[in-house]
Design an enzyme around this catalytic site. Structure first.
Site, PDB file in Angstrom:
ATOM      1  N   CYS A  38       5.218  14.459  -1.377  1.00 22.40           N
ATOM      2  CA  CYS A  38       3.487  14.284  -1.506  1.00 22.40           C
ATOM      3  C   CYS A  38       3.186  12.678  -0.982  1.00 22.40           C
ATOM      4  O   CYS A  38       3.796  12.055  -0.887  1.00 22.40           O
ATOM      5  CB  CYS A  38       3.186  14.321  -2.999  1.00 22.40           C
ATOM      6  SG  CYS A  38       3.732  13.218  -3.985  1.00 22.40           S
ATOM      7  N   THR A  39       2.002  12.408  -1.245  1.00 24.32           N
ATOM      8  CA  THR A  39       1.252  11.521  -0.562  1.00 24.32           C
ATOM      9  C   THR A  39       1.738  10.172  -1.234  1.00 24.32           C
ATOM     10  O   THR A  39       2.125   8.941  -0.833  1.00 24.32           O
ATOM     11  CB  THR A  39      -0.146  11.389  -0.422  1.00 24.32           C
ATOM     12  OG1 THR A  39      -0.707  11.901  -1.762  1.00 24.32           O
ATOM     13  CG2 THR A  39      -0.681  12.569   0.324  1.00 24.32           C
TER      14      THR A  39
END
Length: 104
Positions: free
Chosen positions: A9-10
């Site tokens: 994920c970011t």
């Protein structure tokens, strides 16, 4: 099916690991083998081996960022989805992949 995957994920924290656990639980509940690598803020965990990848029927990339090592999956069936898809409905995702693989 033998499934391998990567979650990233970011932020590289919570959703990366939540997605990994949800993918594993869904795959096992449907009778599949699975190994998932995470690429997060602390680096790479549970790195997929060349043997893991060679034995895989399908590769699931549940990512919201560019991952390291995508060339490892050349000549494999790769499914790329946003990490939210795996967090929200991992079983549905695997069932759809199953159907596509069964129908060629």
């Amino acid at each position: 099916m033998n499934i391998v995957g990567i979650t990233a994920c970011t932020a590289g924290i919570a959703h990366t690991y939540i997605a990994k656990e949800k993918l594993i639980q869904a795959a096992i509940s449907l009778g599949h083998n699975i190994k998932v690598e995470t690429q997060g803020s602390i680096g790479v965990d549970d790195k997929l081996s060349a043997e893991d990848i060679a034995n895989a029927d399908i590769v699931i990339l549940a990512t919201d960022i560019c991952i390291g090592g995508p060339e490892r999956f050349k000549n494999k069936h790769v499914v790329e989805v946003p990490i939210a898809t795996v967090v929200k409905s991992p079983k549905s995702l695997i069932q759809k992949i199953q159907e596509k693989m069964a129908n060629g």
